[in-house]
Motif scaffolding. Structure first.
Motif, PDB file in Angstrom:
ATOM      1  N   ASP A 132      50.010 -12.145 116.156  1.00  0.00           N
ATOM      2  CA  ASP A 132      49.956 -13.112 116.715  1.00  0.00           C
ATOM      3  C   ASP A 132      48.776 -14.120 116.685  1.00  0.00           C
ATOM      4  O   ASP A 132      48.202 -14.722 117.703  1.00  0.00           O
ATOM      5  N   ASP A 133      48.321 -14.158 115.441  1.00  0.00           N
ATOM      6  CA  ASP A 133      47.286 -15.404 115.233  1.00  0.00           C
ATOM      7  C   ASP A 133      48.009 -16.226 114.359  1.00  0.00           C
ATOM      8  O   ASP A 133      47.432 -16.510 112.838  1.00  0.00           O
ATOM      9  N   ARG A 134      48.789 -17.140 114.545  1.00  0.00           N
ATOM     10  CA  ARG A 134      49.486 -18.140 113.972  1.00  0.00           C
ATOM     11  C   ARG A 134      48.436 -19.173 113.429  1.00  0.00           C
ATOM     12  O   ARG A 134      48.534 -19.422 112.344  1.00  0.00           O
ATOM     13  N   ASN A 135      47.403 -19.430 114.223  1.00  0.00           N
ATOM     14  CA  ASN A 135      46.497 -20.595 113.786  1.00  0.00           C
ATOM     15  C   ASN A 135      45.896 -20.173 112.630  1.00  0.00           C
ATOM     16  O   ASN A 135      45.895 -21.171 111.692  1.00  0.00           O
ATOM     17  N   ILE A 136      45.330 -19.118 112.464  1.00  0.00           N
ATOM     18  CA  ILE A 136      44.844 -18.631 111.303  1.00  0.00           C
ATOM     19  C   ILE A 136      45.602 -18.564 110.289  1.00  0.00           C
ATOM     20  O   ILE A 136      45.342 -19.118 109.082  1.00  0.00           O
ATOM     21  N   ALA A 137      47.035 -17.928 110.546  1.00  0.00           N
ATOM     22  CA  ALA A 137      47.782 -17.738 109.357  1.00  0.00           C
ATOM     23  C   ALA A 137      48.209 -19.347 108.780  1.00  0.00           C
ATOM     24  O   ALA A 137      48.367 -19.261 107.492  1.00  0.00           O
ATOM     25  N   GLU A 138      48.256 -20.267 109.532  1.00  0.00           N
ATOM     26  CA  GLU A 138      48.737 -21.688 108.885  1.00  0.00           C
ATOM     27  C   GLU A 138      47.431 -22.115 108.346  1.00  0.00           C
ATOM     28  O   GLU A 138      47.575 -22.961 107.139  1.00  0.00           O
ATOM     29  N   ARG A 139      46.381 -21.884 108.471  1.00  0.00           N
ATOM     30  CA  ARG A 139      45.093 -22.383 107.957  1.00  0.00           C
ATOM     31  C   ARG A 139      45.050 -21.922 106.594  1.00  0.00           C
ATOM     32  O   ARG A 139      44.731 -22.595 105.553  1.00  0.00           O
ATOM     33  N   LEU A 140      45.287 -20.517 106.499  1.00  0.00           N
ATOM     34  CA  LEU A 140      45.341 -19.856 105.263  1.00  0.00           C
ATOM     35  C   LEU A 140      46.300 -20.454 104.179  1.00  0.00           C
ATOM     36  O   LEU A 140      45.819 -20.369 102.868  1.00  0.00           O
ATOM     37  N   ILE A 141      47.588 -21.011 104.477  1.00  0.00           N
ATOM     38  CA  ILE A 141      48.228 -21.377 103.573  1.00  0.00           C
ATOM     39  C   ILE A 141      48.287 -22.960 103.528  1.00  0.00           C
ATOM     40  O   ILE A 141      49.221 -23.634 102.647  1.00  0.00           O
TER      41      ILE A 141
END
Length: 622
Positions: free
Chosen positions: A155-164
């Motif tokens: 549920d941490d989409r924001n970090i996930a998007e920053r990673l890619i």
């Protein structure tokens, strides 16, 4: 005087490179008969056995190496890998941990430990390993992609998007990593880029069955059914696929399309066959496939098929199994959510008192037309339909469902303030900083042209009403209502990725209590703040669709509300819609989902007393 026998490294490597691991193994064993404790010989023997996937036998030489050279992180990592492949998960974890203790900067061991936790469904630990590996090698796409997967799952989409974010620079990804990236892009709603990666994969390897299956699922997800059918036609029958994981993915793709084609009988047969196969694997004790059994919860698909057939009891039996498996995953990954005192909707228990609100200072705030339009309500209450209605208007711009208000809460904590109790301590400068953060976040996912107004649809923002009122007190808010029993049934039938929602939706009783808790919070704060709100009852909206379109248009100050009525065509053209109702909002207004719960009424009898206050409050009959 004895002469040391040289290790035939070149001959062994040559045999391995030619795909003849048995010949390489024979050479290694011949050498070890004369030099049984030679470390290089043991390494090569282990590699020969690993190449042949004789995992249990490979444990021997690698284990011997850790005894001979216990301070070698490489030996412990190699041992962990063959133990994991042999299904000895606990022992593999110990070996990887020992490698990392000996060498905390060992990137490969961290990634391997992450894969082990991922395989076991222990997502928080997998995420931490991948993030640690990313910290060691920030430019590694492998670490970024797998860390993003775990952050998204938790549920941490924001970090996930920053990673890619740097994904466009990854021009030399392996086939497997490219596929994982394409799946991630699709999950993030970027179906166009996901499709490009899938198609690039298939151009290089037209027989990549995983890519074909996932592309078929993506086409179904964006309502391009003819292209989904074309992809499925390229897949062999599931029983002709030896890899159980791949077989399951192809069945999932076929089931999704069968349900869309209103063929629940075929969908049910597909899922029941797969479940029977999974049960057989579990009985054999195959740990990898047991994990897949938990990961891809087929019982939700089975329940949907049974529901479409009108087989209520079978649907409820399938849902009971589905939620039990999902709770097993939560127990493994986030057990604190299952503690007796845990409250899935903990935000709903934090209320602003009338006395505290009376002390809030008056601060400058944007007028209505310069504020977002918020759509809130308990999930599955018709919020997506309302969102698509508004997004169809050229003066309005909706965005994919995001937890941006929660990010504002996190920023508020940097001021040393506690949400929601310290909202009254925010000064004008801090409020403006939070608003600017909100606008910058939304602009990345929903860029607006001049004069366009933002539509922020996130159902559980109903629990963030205190924050909305502090920052945007004039904002129009549409509260979506629907018969509470229809809402609860629909949530109970969904396979939510969120661990919090998995717990909340694990039983009708938990859902009923969560519904009441959420609305107790809403009603308290709505009475306190008196926001600019309109209630939109799902049933009333369908009874008089043109009249309610006009009413909503008047609330928002729209000169012409007619585009709202064409939401279904807009939704078809839009493509990816993130919520479970993506395949419903492309249809014209209809009453198919009204009073659906009455077929399940006997299952609702125990929870109706819990819901009675809200049924009465909103004018619904039992």
């Amino acid at each position: 005087m004895s002469t040391a026998i040289p290790l035939p490294i070149n001959a062994i490597n040559d045999a391995l490179s030619r795909g003849r691991p048995q010949d390489a193994e024979r050479l290694a064993r011949d050498f070890l008969q004369r030099s049984p404790a030679d470390p290089d010989g043991l390494i090569l023997l282990g590699l020969c056995l690993r190449e042949q996937e004789r995992w249990a036998e490979a444990v021997g030489p690698f284990s011997q190496l850790t005894r001979m050279q216990p301070h070698s992180a490489m030996h412990w990592n190699n041992l962990g890998t063959v133990l994991r492949s042999a299904g000895q998960m606990r022992e593999a974890e110990d070996a990887y941990r020992r490698a990392i203790e000996l060498d905390p900067g060992y990137y490969t061991a961290l990634m391997n430990l992450g894969y082990l936790y991922l395989q076991r469904g222990i997502y928080p630990q997998a995420r931490d390993c991948f993030l640690d590996a990313h910290a060691l090698e920030p430019d590694s796409p492998e670490a970024r992609i797998y860390a993003a997967q775990m952050c998204f799952a938790l549920d941490d989409r924001n970090i996930a998007e920053r990673l890619i974010e740097p994904w466009r620079a990854w021009t030399d990804l392996s086939e497997d990593l490219s596929l994982e990236l394409a799946i991630l892009m699709t999950q993030f709603g970027d179906s166009a880029q996901g499709r490009l990666i899938f198609e690039r994969l298939l151009a290089d390897n037209p027989h990549n069955l995983r890519a074909i299956a996932h592309l078929a699922m993506m086409f179904e997800r964006v309502n391009r059914l003819d292209e989904a059918r074309a992809m499925l036609a390229r897949l062999p029958p599931p029983d002709a696929i030896a890899d159980p994981a791949l077989s399951q993915e192809t069945i999932t793709a076929r089931t999704m399309l069968a349900l869309r084609e209103k063929d629940p009988t075929r969908a049910r047969a597909l899922v029941e066959a797969m479940i029977a196969g999974q049960q057989s694997l579990r009985m054999r004790g195959d740990s990898r496939e047991a994990h897949l059994w938990l990961q891809d919860n087929l019982y939700f698909s089975l329940a949907k098929a049974c529901d479409k057939q009108g087989d209520v009891d079978a649907a409820m039996r399938a849902l009971e199994q589905a939620h039990a498996l999902q709770i097993d995953l939560v127990r493994t990954s986030l057990p604190q959510l299952l503690e007796p005192a845990a409250q899935p909707l903990h935000t709903a228990t934090k209320w602003i008192s009338a006395e505290a609100f009376a002390a809030w200072p008056e601060l400058p705030a944007p007028p209505m037309r310069e504020s977002p339009i918020f759509i809130v309500g308990f999930p599955r209450s018709g919020t997506t339909m309302l969102e698509q209605m508004l997004d169809a208007h050229p003066q309005l711009q909706a965005m994919d469902e995001r937890a941006f208000l929660q990010m504002l809460v996190e920023r508020m904590s940097r001021f040393g303030l506690v949400y929601p109790y310290d909202l009254g301590k925010l000064d004008g400068t801090q409020c403006e900083e939070l608003r600017q953060l909100y606008w910058s976040l939304t602009a990345k996912v929903a860029p607006r042209s001049d004069g366009q107004r933002l539509v922020d649809k996130n159902p559980l923002n109903m629990l963030r009403l205190p924050l909305i009122h502090r920052l945007f007190p004039q904002a129009p808010i549409i509260l979506a209502l629907r018969h509470p029993c229809d809402v609860i049934l629909s949530n109970y039938m969904q396979h939510f990725n969120s661990n919090m929602f998995a717990v909340l939706c694990s039983s009708l009783g938990r859902l009923a209590q969560g519904y009441v808790t959420a609305f107790d919070s809403w009603l308290h704060h709505a009475a306190l703040f008196k926001p600019n709100v309109i209630q939109s009852r799902y049933e009333d909206l369908l009874d008089d669709f043109p009249g309610n379109v006009e009413r909503i248009g008047n609330l928002l100050g729209l000169d012409d509300a007619a585009p709202l009525a064409r939401f279904d065509q807009h939704a078809r053209d839009k493509g990816f819609i993130s919520t479970p109702s993506y395949n419903q909002v492309i249809e014209p207004p209809n009453k198919k989902a009204v009073d659906r719960w009455r077929r399940y009424q006997r299952y609702f009898e125990p929870v109706l007393p819990v819901l009675q206050p809200m049924l009465q409050r909103f004018g619904y009959e039992r």
